[in-house]
Design a protein around this motif. Structure first.
Motif, PDB file in Angstrom:
ATOM      1  N   ASN A 165      43.183 104.235  49.233  1.00 50.06           N
ATOM      2  CA  ASN A 165      41.952 104.148  50.021  1.00 50.06           C
ATOM      3  C   ASN A 165      41.796 102.831  50.760  1.00 50.06           C
ATOM      4  OD1 ASN A 165      41.228 106.595  49.097  1.00 50.06           O
ATOM      5  ND2 ASN A 165      40.265 105.738  47.285  1.00 50.06           N
ATOM      6  N   LEU A 180      41.271 102.689  54.635  1.00 49.12           N
ATOM      7  CA  LEU A 180      40.013 102.327  55.277  1.00 49.12           C
ATOM      8  C   LEU A 180      40.197 101.266  56.349  1.00 49.12           C
ATOM      9  CD1 LEU A 180      37.673 102.471  52.229  1.00 49.12           C
ATOM     10  CD2 LEU A 180      37.510 103.844  54.292  1.00 49.12           C
ATOM     11  N   HIS A 184      41.803 102.752  60.909  1.00 52.46           N
ATOM     12  CA  HIS A 184      40.877 103.758  61.390  1.00 52.46           C
ATOM     13  C   HIS A 184      41.570 105.076  61.710  1.00 52.46           C
ATOM     14  CE1 HIS A 184      37.242 105.230  63.077  1.00 52.46           C
ATOM     15  NE2 HIS A 184      37.792 105.415  64.250  1.00 52.46           N
ATOM     16  N   ASN A 234      42.092 108.253  59.465  1.00 55.93           N
ATOM     17  CA  ASN A 234      41.003 109.163  59.104  1.00 55.93           C
ATOM     18  C   ASN A 234      41.440 110.618  59.147  1.00 55.93           C
ATOM     19  OD1 ASN A 234      39.080 107.340  58.465  1.00 55.93           O
ATOM     20  ND2 ASN A 234      38.092 107.332  60.464  1.00 55.93           N
ATOM     21  N   GLU A 235      42.345 110.921  60.063  1.00 59.80           N
ATOM     22  CA  GLU A 235      42.826 112.306  60.168  1.00 59.80           C
ATOM     23  C   GLU A 235      43.560 112.707  58.896  1.00 59.80           C
ATOM     24  OE1 GLU A 235      44.505 113.996  63.721  1.00 59.80           O
ATOM     25  OE2 GLU A 235      43.851 112.273  64.876  1.00 59.80           O
ATOM     26  N   PHE A 239      41.093 113.342  56.284  1.00 60.79           N
ATOM     27  CA  PHE A 239      40.479 114.638  56.549  1.00 60.79           C
ATOM     28  C   PHE A 239      41.365 115.771  56.024  1.00 60.79           C
ATOM     29  CE2 PHE A 239      39.908 118.183  59.713  1.00 60.79           C
ATOM     30  CZ  PHE A 239      38.663 118.595  59.259  1.00 60.79           C
ATOM     31  N   THR A 240      42.647 115.607  56.145  1.00 61.60           N
ATOM     32  CA  THR A 240      43.566 116.640  55.664  1.00 61.60           C
ATOM     33  C   THR A 240      43.505 116.741  54.140  1.00 61.60           C
ATOM     34  OG1 THR A 240      44.986 116.017  57.493  1.00 61.60           O
ATOM     35  CG2 THR A 240      45.936 117.493  55.875  1.00 61.60           C
ATOM     36  N   ARG A 296      32.507 111.077  51.255  1.00 65.18           N
ATOM     37  CA  ARG A 296      32.944 109.679  51.338  1.00 65.18           C
ATOM     38  C   ARG A 296      34.273 109.644  52.080  1.00 65.18           C
ATOM     39  NH1 ARG A 296      33.329 110.323  45.000  1.00 65.18           N
ATOM     40  NH2 ARG A 296      35.369 111.291  44.839  1.00 65.18           N
ATOM     41  N   ASN A 297      34.611 108.453  52.529  1.00 59.52           N
ATOM     42  CA  ASN A 297      35.783 108.345  53.392  1.00 59.52           C
ATOM     43  C   ASN A 297      37.024 107.932  52.599  1.00 59.52           C
ATOM     44  OD1 ASN A 297      36.804 108.631  55.956  1.00 59.52           O
ATOM     45  ND2 ASN A 297      36.676 106.436  56.365  1.00 59.52           N
ATOM     46  N   MET A 298      37.486 108.843  51.756  1.00 58.84           N
ATOM     47  CA  MET A 298      38.722 108.593  51.013  1.00 58.84           C
ATOM     48  C   MET A 298      39.380 109.936  50.727  1.00 58.84           C
ATOM     49  SD  MET A 298      37.332 107.689  47.202  1.00 58.84           S
ATOM     50  CE  MET A 298      36.529 106.185  47.643  1.00 58.84           C
ATOM     51  N   TYR A 351      39.432 115.138  65.970  1.00 55.05           N
ATOM     52  CA  TYR A 351      40.765 115.080  65.371  1.00 55.05           C
ATOM     53  C   TYR A 351      41.527 116.346  65.762  1.00 55.05           C
ATOM     54  CZ  TYR A 351      38.878 111.343  62.457  1.00 55.05           C
ATOM     55  OH  TYR A 351      38.313 110.200  62.020  1.00 55.05           O
ATOM     56  N   ILE A 361      43.310 118.179  64.022  1.00 48.57           N
ATOM     57  CA  ILE A 361      43.386 119.229  63.007  1.00 48.57           C
ATOM     58  C   ILE A 361      42.037 119.908  62.777  1.00 48.57           C
ATOM     59  CG2 ILE A 361      45.407 118.538  61.686  1.00 48.57           C
ATOM     60  CD1 ILE A 361      43.646 116.660  60.130  1.00 48.57           C
ATOM     61  N   ILE A 390      36.376 117.311  62.683  1.00 48.29           N
ATOM     62  CA  ILE A 390      35.770 115.979  62.572  1.00 48.29           C
ATOM     63  C   ILE A 390      35.649 115.374  63.966  1.00 48.29           C
ATOM     64  CG2 ILE A 390      36.097 113.617  61.705  1.00 48.29           C
ATOM     65  CD1 ILE A 390      35.586 115.167  59.309  1.00 48.29           C
ATOM     66  N   GLU A 401      34.461 111.921  66.221  1.00 51.11           N
ATOM     67  CA  GLU A 401      34.107 110.495  66.262  1.00 51.11           C
ATOM     68  C   GLU A 401      33.295 110.265  67.524  1.00 51.11           C
ATOM     69  OE1 GLU A 401      37.984 108.517  64.038  1.00 51.11           O
ATOM     70  OE2 GLU A 401      37.506 107.954  66.097  1.00 51.11           O
ATOM     71  N   THR A 453      29.663 111.700  58.001  1.00 44.98           N
ATOM     72  CA  THR A 453      30.492 111.409  56.818  1.00 44.98           C
ATOM     73  C   THR A 453      30.112 110.037  56.304  1.00 44.98           C
ATOM     74  OG1 THR A 453      32.262 110.522  58.145  1.00 44.98           O
ATOM     75  CG2 THR A 453      32.410 112.843  57.593  1.00 44.98           C
ATOM     76  N   ARG A 454      30.013 109.955  54.996  1.00 47.67           N
ATOM     77  CA  ARG A 454      29.531 108.729  54.378  1.00 47.67           C
ATOM     78  C   ARG A 454      30.664 107.718  54.203  1.00 47.67           C
ATOM     79  NH1 ARG A 454      25.239 110.756  50.080  1.00 47.67           N
ATOM     80  NH2 ARG A 454      24.847 112.211  51.782  1.00 47.67           N
ATOM     81  N   ALA A 455      30.383 106.495  54.500  1.00 48.22           N
ATOM     82  CA  ALA A 455      31.401 105.459  54.317  1.00 48.22           C
ATOM     83  C   ALA A 455      31.630 105.219  52.825  1.00 48.22           C
ATOM     84  CB  ALA A 455      30.938 104.163  54.973  1.00 48.22           C
ATOM     85  N   SER A 456      32.815 104.836  52.493  1.00 45.97           N
ATOM     86  CA  SER A 456      33.144 104.601  51.095  1.00 45.97           C
ATOM     87  C   SER A 456      32.505 103.315  50.610  1.00 45.97           C
ATOM     88  CB  SER A 456      34.650 104.493  50.952  1.00 45.97           C
ATOM     89  OG  SER A 456      34.966 103.950  49.721  1.00 45.97           O
TER      90      SER A 456
END
Lengths: 270, 209
Positions: free
Chosen positions: A22, A26, A29, A32-33, A36-37, A251-253, B130, B132, B153, B155, B203-206
């Protein structure tokens, strides 16, 4: 103890391969794709991954990273790894980790899969509404109903919330209409029906208060108005002896999206 | 795809009052007809592929509508074309995370959403999707139509001059409906893909630094 040890080994494998990238992700940038996968984007994708079925894009990413995901690991990866119970320093970790480990082993050994159209998949939708223009919230419970062998719909099963807890319990006072009421043209009824917190005690013995009927009535009369659905939690009881709670971990992970946030052993068998 | 095109002239007469219907309520007569007709697994796979194309088409329109560097005529056309992709009455529900962590949701008819997108108070807007998209399997509903959801998604960056003043990443869940529609020219009914409601959530940031 062996089970627990095995779990932690497996868990750390997950952490290394899927989770702890992660920090670097992070900072990049354009990754992110990739996140998302990995993200479990829909509840149907959650079920697919649980059933060891991956979409082409996810397979491609795994191939590119030389990751071979065994079903066991695929199920572990469906747990919310940010859950404090996965923190070894947490005193409750061992108990939950053993439970998770037993669950995963059970699913692998007994070839357990989730049926997408199961009536044992319950969705709890948290609703924001207004009751006489004042904000209230409650939960609507929904489940899938098979209309025909290949046709489905979601139906409202029940409703839960403080708003619907209208009657009190009181065993100290006996409430009833006396046997002589008929001869008095049930004049007691007026008094009984002012006893608003205990109205149900004046009804027949098989009466069952239905919050769902009350909700439908209130909406029909324009007293209750649903504003929006705030979030949805799924309770899946399609796996004999187990109940899993699935929520959207936004969340972004990589370990994100629809994940198992709780696991319980149950006596229920679908 | 020829298999998908079904010549049922007699049915055309039976399909009435379509405009009064909504996605959650259709006439029993129409539902009865559609439930009798099923798509094969091969057809469904073809539609799944077409869904990706429809979603691509929609996202391209969104980019054009939002892009203030594009001529207004082109943006208006994109708005018009985007609306054609949707089932009548479709809504866009947007949820945003407030500074106190609470979530605010607002639903707008698709027409209003697209009109607002065109008039955002920025000097420049950059929207990127994106490559995908995740498309779930189609499931037949009690009305005989087929339903699926595509997740994409987006941006978004809003500029004032050269400075980015607003940016977000949103996940869009797009309802996909395969419905049977009439081609008045050929007197044919055929299955067609429509986009339905869209749920857009930030989407929420980590919490990870």
């Amino acid at each position: 103890m062996n089970t627990l040890k095995l779990f932690f080994i497996s868990f750390f494998l997950q952490v290394v391969s899927l989770h702890n990238l992660n920090a670097q992700e992070l900072s990049l940038h354009n990754n992110n794709e990739e996140i998302f996968t990995y993200r479990v984007k829909q509840i149907s994708e959650f079920i697919d991954r649980f059933n060891y079925k991956f979409d082409e894009e996810f397979k491609e990413v795994l191939d590119n990273e030389n990751i071979t995901l065994a079903r066991e690991e695929a199920i572990y990866a469906l747990f919310d790894l940010e859950d404090p119970r996965f923190n070894i320093e947490n005193i409750h970790s061992a108990e939950y980790a053993t439970l998770v480990s037993n669950f995963v082993s059970h699913c692998i050994e007994n070839k357990q899969y989730i049926d997408k159209s199961s009536e044992y998949i319950i969705a709890n939708a948290t609703v924001e509404a207004t009751l006489n223009d004042k904000p209230v919230d409650f939960t609507i419970e929904l489940q899938q109903e098979n209309v025909a062998p290949d046709m489905l719909k979601w139906v409202i099963n029940d409703v839960h919330g403080e708003l619907f807890n209208v009657f009190n319990e009181d065993s100290t006072i006996l409430r009833f209409l006396p046997p002589s009421s008929d001869e008095l043209d049930f004049m007691e009824l007026r008094r009984a029906l002012k006893d608003i917190d205990y109205l149900d005690q004046y009804t027949h013995k098989s009466f069952e208060y239905s919050p769902l009927s009350v909700m439908l009535y209130l909406i029909n009369q324009g007293i209750l108005e649903v504003q929006s659905i705030m979030d949805v939690t799924y309770i899946i009881e399609d796996l004999p002896g187990w109940q899993i709670t699935v929520k959207d971990c936004n969340r972004n992970m990589r370990n994100s999206g629809w994940l198992i946030t709780d696991l319980k052993k149950t006596s229920l068998t679908p | 795809m020829q298999k998908v095109i079904i010549n049922i002239f007699a049915l055309i007469l039976m399909f009435g009052a379509l405009s009064a219907q909504t996605k959650t309520a259709v006439t029993s007569k129409e539902a009865n007809i559609l439930t009798e007709i099923s798509l094969s697994n091969d057809d469904i796979e073809v539609f799944k592929e077409q869904t990706r194309q429809k979603v691509d088409e929609f996202t391209q329109h969104i980019i054009t509508i939002g892009d203030k560097d594009e001529p207004m005529e082109r943006r208006n056309l994109a708005e018009k074309e985007a609306l054609k992709l949707f089932y009548a009455g479709s809504e866009m529900e947007i949820s945003s995370i407030l500074t106190d962590g609470s979530v605010h949701k607002i639903a707008r008819p698709m027409e209003k959403y697209l009109a607002r997108l065109k008039a955002l108070p920025y000097t420049k807007v950059k929207i990127k999707f994106y490559d995908i998209a995740y498309v779930s399997d189609f499931t037949k509903g009690p009305d005989g139509r087929y339903y699926s959801v595509a997740t994409v998604i987006q941006e978004f960056s809003g500029f004032k001059g050269d400075n980015i003043v607003y940016t977000d990443v949103t996940k869009k869940e797009i309802e996909i409906i395969i419905d049977m529609v009439e081609d008045p020219f050929f007197n044919q009914k055929s299955w067609k893909i429509f986009l339905g409601d869209i749920k857009a959530s930030e989407t929420r940031a980590s919490a990870v630094p």
